[in-house]
Write a protein that holds these residues in place. Sequence first.
Motif, PDB file in Angstrom:
ATOM      1  N   GLY A 186      -7.402  23.947 -29.882  1.00 13.60           N
ATOM      2  CA  GLY A 186      -7.206  24.379 -31.270  1.00 13.60           C
ATOM      3  C   GLY A 186      -7.327  25.876 -31.508  1.00 13.60           C
ATOM      4  O   GLY A 186      -6.445  26.484 -32.121  1.00 13.60           O
ATOM      5  N   PRO A 187      -8.417  26.504 -31.037  1.00 14.65           N
ATOM      6  CA  PRO A 187      -8.613  27.923 -31.350  1.00 14.65           C
ATOM      7  C   PRO A 187      -7.438  28.805 -30.903  1.00 14.65           C
ATOM      8  O   PRO A 187      -6.971  29.647 -31.681  1.00 14.65           O
ATOM      9  N   ALA A 188      -6.936  28.590 -29.686  1.00 15.88           N
ATOM     10  CA  ALA A 188      -5.825  29.425 -29.206  1.00 15.88           C
ATOM     11  C   ALA A 188      -4.573  29.194 -30.038  1.00 15.88           C
ATOM     12  O   ALA A 188      -3.834  30.134 -30.361  1.00 15.88           O
ATOM     13  N   LEU A 189      -4.349  27.943 -30.418  1.00 15.49           N
ATOM     14  CA  LEU A 189      -3.154  27.615 -31.206  1.00 15.49           C
ATOM     15  C   LEU A 189      -3.208  28.284 -32.589  1.00 15.49           C
ATOM     16  O   LEU A 189      -2.202  28.804 -33.080  1.00 15.49           O
ATOM     17  N   THR A 190      -4.383  28.299 -33.199  1.00 17.34           N
ATOM     18  CA  THR A 190      -4.485  28.923 -34.533  1.00 17.34           C
ATOM     19  C   THR A 190      -4.355  30.443 -34.443  1.00 17.34           C
ATOM     20  O   THR A 190      -4.034  31.092 -35.434  1.00 17.34           O
ATOM     21  N   GLN A 191      -4.609  31.007 -33.244  1.00 15.50           N
ATOM     22  CA  GLN A 191      -4.388  32.446 -33.047  1.00 15.50           C
ATOM     23  C   GLN A 191      -2.904  32.717 -32.835  1.00 15.50           C
ATOM     24  O   GLN A 191      -2.310  33.557 -33.503  1.00 15.50           O
ATOM     25  N   GLN A 192      -2.320  31.969 -31.887  1.00 12.45           N
ATOM     26  CA  GLN A 192      -0.901  32.177 -31.540  1.00 12.45           C
ATOM     27  C   GLN A 192       0.009  32.020 -32.742  1.00 12.45           C
ATOM     28  O   GLN A 192       0.995  32.726 -32.885  1.00 12.45           O
ATOM     29  N   LYS A 193      -0.301  31.050 -33.585  1.00 12.93           N
ATOM     30  CA  LYS A 193       0.575  30.736 -34.721  1.00 12.93           C
ATOM     31  C   LYS A 193       0.158  31.483 -35.985  1.00 12.93           C
ATOM     32  O   LYS A 193       0.652  31.186 -37.077  1.00 12.93           O
ATOM     33  N   ASN A 194      -0.788  32.416 -35.832  1.00 10.33           N
ATOM     34  CA  ASN A 194      -1.223  33.269 -36.953  1.00 10.33           C
ATOM     35  C   ASN A 194      -1.912  32.535 -38.105  1.00 10.33           C
ATOM     36  O   ASN A 194      -2.026  33.098 -39.195  1.00 10.33           O
ATOM     37  N   CYS A 195      -2.326  31.304 -37.879  1.00  6.34           N
ATOM     38  CA  CYS A 195      -3.024  30.576 -38.950  1.00  6.34           C
ATOM     39  C   CYS A 195      -4.221  31.397 -39.431  1.00  6.34           C
ATOM     40  O   CYS A 195      -4.486  31.494 -40.637  1.00  6.34           O
ATOM     41  N   VAL A 196      -4.947  31.994 -38.467  1.00  7.43           N
ATOM     42  CA  VAL A 196      -6.173  32.721 -38.815  1.00  7.43           C
ATOM     43  C   VAL A 196      -5.886  34.042 -39.538  1.00  7.43           C
ATOM     44  O   VAL A 196      -6.758  34.568 -40.210  1.00  7.43           O
ATOM     45  N   GLN A 197      -4.668  34.566 -39.378  1.00  8.90           N
ATOM     46  CA  GLN A 197      -4.371  35.819 -40.080  1.00  8.90           C
ATOM     47  C   GLN A 197      -4.291  35.597 -41.574  1.00  8.90           C
ATOM     48  O   GLN A 197      -4.772  36.405 -42.352  1.00  8.90           O
ATOM     49  N   CYS A 198      -3.665  34.526 -41.990  1.00 10.40           N
ATOM     50  CA  CYS A 198      -3.539  34.256 -43.432  1.00 10.40           C
ATOM     51  C   CYS A 198      -4.728  33.470 -43.971  1.00 10.40           C
ATOM     52  O   CYS A 198      -5.293  33.830 -44.997  1.00 10.40           O
ATOM     53  N   HIS A 199      -5.080  32.381 -43.279  1.00 10.66           N
ATOM     54  CA  HIS A 199      -6.170  31.517 -43.782  1.00 10.66           C
ATOM     55  C   HIS A 199      -7.540  32.083 -43.422  1.00 10.66           C
ATOM     56  O   HIS A 199      -8.551  31.471 -43.751  1.00 10.66           O
ATOM     57  N   ALA A 200      -7.578  33.230 -42.719  1.00 10.33           N
ATOM     58  CA  ALA A 200      -8.793  33.966 -42.330  1.00 10.33           C
ATOM     59  C   ALA A 200      -9.559  33.231 -41.219  1.00 10.33           C
ATOM     60  O   ALA A 200      -9.466  32.009 -41.105  1.00 10.33           O
ATOM     61  N   PRO A 201     -10.299  33.998 -40.412  1.00  8.47           N
ATOM     62  CA  PRO A 201     -11.038  33.384 -39.303  1.00  8.47           C
ATOM     63  C   PRO A 201     -11.983  32.288 -39.797  1.00  8.47           C
ATOM     64  O   PRO A 201     -12.708  32.491 -40.769  1.00  8.47           O
ATOM     65  N   GLY A 202     -11.921  31.118 -39.145  1.00 12.99           N
ATOM     66  CA  GLY A 202     -12.699  29.970 -39.625  1.00 12.99           C
ATOM     67  C   GLY A 202     -11.917  29.152 -40.647  1.00 12.99           C
ATOM     68  O   GLY A 202     -12.349  28.082 -41.049  1.00 12.99           O
ATOM     69  N   LEU A 203     -10.782  29.678 -41.084  1.00  8.77           N
ATOM     70  CA  LEU A 203      -9.843  29.023 -42.006  1.00  8.77           C
ATOM     71  C   LEU A 203     -10.422  28.631 -43.376  1.00  8.77           C
ATOM     72  O   LEU A 203     -10.106  27.564 -43.910  1.00  8.77           O
ATOM     73  N   PRO A 204     -11.253  29.532 -43.962  1.00  6.37           N
ATOM     74  CA  PRO A 204     -11.758  29.270 -45.313  1.00  6.37           C
ATOM     75  C   PRO A 204     -10.744  29.619 -46.403  1.00  6.37           C
ATOM     76  O   PRO A 204     -10.979  29.327 -47.575  1.00  6.37           O
ATOM     77  N   GLY A 205      -9.618  30.251 -46.004  1.00 10.11           N
ATOM     78  CA  GLY A 205      -8.622  30.660 -46.994  1.00 10.11           C
ATOM     79  C   GLY A 205      -9.070  31.904 -47.742  1.00 10.11           C
ATOM     80  O   GLY A 205     -10.165  32.427 -47.521  1.00 10.11           O
ATOM     81  N   GLN A 206      -8.187  32.387 -48.616  1.00  6.49           N
ATOM     82  CA  GLN A 206      -8.488  33.548 -49.457  1.00  6.49           C
ATOM     83  C   GLN A 206      -7.445  33.627 -50.557  1.00  6.49           C
ATOM     84  O   GLN A 206      -6.266  33.437 -50.317  1.00  6.49           O
ATOM     85  N   GLN A 207      -7.899  33.835 -51.783  1.00  7.13           N
ATOM     86  CA  GLN A 207      -7.014  33.979 -52.947  1.00  7.13           C
ATOM     87  C   GLN A 207      -5.992  32.836 -53.067  1.00  7.13           C
ATOM     88  O   GLN A 207      -6.368  31.704 -53.284  1.00  7.13           O
TER      89      GLN A 207
END
Length: 160
Positions: free
Chosen positions: A82-103
């Motif tokens: 999971g962690p590598a996939l969320t990095q590669q697909k940029n999930c963490v860039q928008c949803h922020a590290p840990g995926l808490p979201g923002q705005q």
Amino acid sequence: MPCHGKDGVSEQPTVPSIGGQWNDYVVLALFQFRNGHRPSEIMGPIAKPLSDNDLGNLAKYYESLKPWAPSRHSSSAALAAGPALTQQKNCVQCHAPGLPGQQSIPRIAGQHIDYLTAQLRGFRAGTRGDIDGNMSAAVKDLTDADIAILADYISGLSTP
Ligand code: HEC
């Protein structure tokens, strides 16, 4: 709202928890349900009669609640991949590290696995409303196996 559970913590796997969800995202979601951009037989009729003021008040209320906690543990396969996939697909860039979201980007950490799976498939199929096309772009190359890993991993994440 009994569907989304007490304090916005849903006990139904296909219904998202929304307690502690970001104000801007809740407004966005209700707005899209109201105008039909995000088609839903359940949320459409509920959102239709709401005024802009109602949208604002509901969003403020849900954001004021404590964010939900995960209701399951991720499998070891998902924890490994999971962690590598969320990095590669940029999930963490928008949803922020840990995926808490923002705005206007939703909190997804600890969300129900069934709901997450359905949303990711929906974005990929173009059946879930997507305000700016970012999600459809993020998931377009995902396989069913990728989606299964992501939903398994994200649903077990506990992020404050
Ligand atoms: C460029 C920014 C961006 C990227 C990259 C991105 N997201 Fe999103 N995500 C969004 C936005 C914005 C929304 C809200 C879209 C809407 O409802 O119109 C969203 C919505 C979602 C939702 C729906 C949540 C709900 O409560 O309905 C899920 C699940 C999700 N994203 C998971 C992911 C995953 C997994 C990845 C990586 C594969 C990812 N996102 C990558 C911006 C992004």
